[in-house]
Design an enzyme around this catalytic site. Structure first.
Site, mmCIF file in Angstrom:
data_model
loop_
_atom_site.group_PDB
_atom_site.id
_atom_site.type_symbol
_atom_site.label_atom_id
_atom_site.label_comp_id
_atom_site.label_asym_id
_atom_site.label_seq_id
_atom_site.Cartn_x
_atom_site.Cartn_y
_atom_site.Cartn_z
ATOM 1 N N SER A 1 -10.071 -0.527 7.111
ATOM 2 C CA SER A 1 -9.477 -0.403 5.774
ATOM 3 C C SER A 1 -8.772 -1.624 5.211
ATOM 4 O O SER A 1 -8.378 -1.624 4.054
ATOM 5 C CB SER A 1 -8.507 0.764 5.744
ATOM 6 O OG SER A 1 -9.238 1.946 5.583
ATOM 7 N N SER B 1 -9.773 2.026 3.003
ATOM 8 C CA SER B 1 -8.881 2.786 2.162
ATOM 9 C C SER B 1 -7.862 1.927 1.402
ATOM 10 O O SER B 1 -7.257 2.417 0.448
ATOM 11 C CB SER B 1 -8.118 3.793 3.026
ATOM 12 O OG SER B 1 -7.278 3.119 3.947
ATOM 13 N N LYS C 1 0.859 -1.190 0.000
ATOM 14 C CA LYS C 1 0.000 0.000 0.000
ATOM 15 C C LYS C 1 0.892 1.235 0.000
ATOM 16 O O LYS C 1 1.935 1.247 0.665
ATOM 17 C CB LYS C 1 -0.888 -0.036 1.249
ATOM 18 C CG LYS C 1 -1.901 1.101 1.348
ATOM 19 C CD LYS C 1 -2.790 0.929 2.587
ATOM 20 C CE LYS C 1 -3.850 2.014 2.683
ATOM 21 N NZ LYS C 1 -4.739 1.840 3.857
HETATM 22 N N1 GLN Z 1 -13.283 4.228 6.418
HETATM 23 C C1 GLN Z 1 -12.705 4.650 7.651
HETATM 24 C C2 GLN Z 1 -12.294 6.095 7.561
HETATM 25 O O1 GLN Z 1 -12.515 6.673 6.540
HETATM 26 C C3 GLN Z 1 -11.548 3.777 8.007
HETATM 27 C C4 GLN Z 1 -10.360 4.070 7.211
HETATM 28 C C5 GLN Z 1 -9.166 3.238 7.593
HETATM 29 O O2 GLN Z 1 -9.308 2.186 8.230
HETATM 30 N N2 GLN Z 1 -8.000 3.738 7.229
HETATM 31 O O3 GLN Z 1 -11.759 6.639 8.474
#
Ligand code: GLN
Length: 495
Positions: free
Chosen positions: A178, A154, A79
């Site tokens: 995410s 994400s 990532k």
């Molecule tokens: N969707 C969640 C957010 O937008 C979690 C994102 C994540 O786990 N990085 O904060």
């Protein structure tokens, strides 16, 4: 015609060790697959062709010399939140579009030491804020099962790349879901370890008390192999925990093949299955019920439990995460690295325009909410209160694990939604993590495994465990995957 993309990391590792394929051949195969397929998905921000082939060559030498670690020569994708020495590390943001990291994140170092080859860096929501990969400066990522749908976020690039088998496996990070949510949307297996199990050094911080890196692969056994290399104490991360790393791969074996999970107590949180909370879609519910029946057949016992404070998770998270992000992202000021606006009039103009021009709308929204929640006069009312409620959420899990070994629930209320469907409604986007967020607030490990399809789109089931019980989670997932083949299915377009 070789079909290396249909093989798991576990199988590829055996083939590499036996000399049936070389790392250079394998790496080239996946680089070609990325080249001919990724224009459909947009799952990579950077492809590292030269570096990958050089690493593959080194791995081949190690394999020839003998005694090479299990992952030697296996190509994977990271990532783009992990710093990679000499390679652009953008975090999905215009702010870091010009940033070449001068060092490796510990996760990257650990993987490199294990002989893993880095194919490239995957697309992601900007600074990991999002649930659909639509907030990336580099454009939306498409879901390999339906190119009109989101891959989740994400870690959407990491999930889509593995879902389409452009990479055998990848790394991701999970602050509120995410790893698990995109794994569920793309039909792959993903694990968020216990907070502190994997080093955060060199992983660009979003919400430091929640962020945790983990593996994303085809199966629990692939995730076990990857976690073996990723996990461990790191003195460069003050929240890293000094605790021995078990051999997660060896722990997959179970003696009794007929009833491999005899006596396993599975908790089903009644709040997660109630229709009022999260609004679980009926297809998702049906697939989860079928998977739970399978677990029963393998010897497990299903026990209803309560997580009475779980309804607070989303509101608590959307105070804690923005508060921490507003502090973490203050370092991007146009002075030291990253984007700087043109012709600033004065210092203030440089700060405000650099940040205003380089951060996207969602990141700016979170910085504003977080700054507000931390400001004097509001700190006690919001941040402090959220931290207190966080304890209640953790206590719910602690109580539950006195009665059960693991907890199962859906990973997401619905299957992948369409691109553009939720972009104008941040609250409905935030609710797509309703089943994953409590885990991060408590710091426990959890994974998502594929358990079926609805209208051709994958469904993920979440398995949550007590602190540091990754080995148990992986075993419980692996036993299911020995008896089902959801995790081996490939999207038509990428067969
Ligand atoms: N969707 C969640 C957010 O937008 C979690 C994102 C994540 O786990 N990085 O904060």
């Amino acid at each position: 015609m070789s079909n290396y993309h249909t093989k798991s990391v576990t199988e590829l590792s055996v083939m590499l060790q036996a000399g049936e394929v070389s790392s250079v051949e394998l790496t080239q195969y996946f680089l070609d697959r990325i080249k001919s397929n990724d224009d459909k998905l947009n799952s990579f921000i950077t492809v590292c062709e030269e570096e990958a082939l050089a690493q593959a060559k080194e791995s081949d030498e190690k394999l020839k010399a003998g005694n090479a670690p299990a992952l030697t020569g296996v190509p994977i994708a990271h990532k783009d939140i992990f710093c990679t020495n000499g390679v652009k590390t953008s975090c999905g943001s215009k702010m870091l579009d010009n940033f070449i990291s001068p060092y490796d994140a510990t996760v990257v170092t650990n993987m490199r030491n294990a002989g893993v080859v880095m194919l490239g860096k995957t697309n992601m929501d900007e600074f990991a804020m999002g649930s659909s990969n639509e907030t990336s400066f580099y454009g939306a990522v498409k879901n390999p099962w339906n190119l009109k749908a989101v891959p989740g976020g994400s870690s959407g690039g990491s999930a889509a790349a593995v879902g389409a088998r452009l990479a055998p496996a990848s790394t991701g990070t999970d602050t509120g879901g995410s790893i698990r949510q995109p794994a569920a949307f793309c039909g792959i297996t993903g694990l968020k370890p216990t907070y502190g199990r994997v080093s955060r050094f060199g992983m660009i911080a979003f919400a430091s008390s929640l962020d945790q890196a983990g593996p994303m692969g085809q199966s629990a056994s692939d995730c076990a192999l990857l976690l073996n290399a990723m996990a461990g104490f790191d003195e460069k991360d003050s929240t890293s925990i000094e605790k021995d790393v078990p051999d997660y791969f060896a722990a997959l074996d179970s003696a009794d093949l007929d009833k491999p999970l005899d006596g396993l107590r599975i908790g089903l949180p009644k709040e997660y299955f109630a229709h009022s909370e999260g609004g679980m879609n009926s297809d998702v519910e049906a697939a989860i019920k079928t998977a739970l029946d399978q677990y029963k057949a393998m010897g497990a016992e299903l026990i209803e439990i309560e997580l009475p404070n779980s309804g607070l998770s989303v509101p608590v998270y959307y105070v804690v995460a923005p508060a921490e992000c507003s502090a973490n992202l203050s370092r991007f000021d146009g002075v030291r690295y990253g984007y700087r606006c043109e012709d600033p009039k004065d210092l203030n103009d440089m700060y405000t325009r650099s940040r205003g021009e380089a951060f996207g709308a969602e990141v700016q929204r979170r910085i504003m909410v977080g700054t507000y929640a931390l400001s004097s006069g509001y700190y006690d009312a919001y941040y402090l209160k959220a931290q207190k409620l966080r304890h209640l959420i953790s206590d719910d899990f602690k109580k539950a694990y006195e009665k059960v070994d693991v907890i199962m629930a859906p990973a997401t209320p619905e299957t992948a939604f369409n691109i553009g469907e939720k972009t104008d409604d941040p609250i409905s986007m935030y609710l797509s993590d309703i089943y994953t967020i409590a885990v991060n607030l408590a710091g426990i490990p959890a994974m998502s495994i594929p358990v079926g399809f609805a209208n051709g789109m994958p469904i993920g089931m979440q398995i949550m465990g007590n602190y540091f019980e990754e080995a148990k989670l992986l075993n419980v997932a692996h036993q299911y995957q020995q008896q089902t083949d959801w995790h081996t299915q490939l999207p038509e377009e990428f067969k």
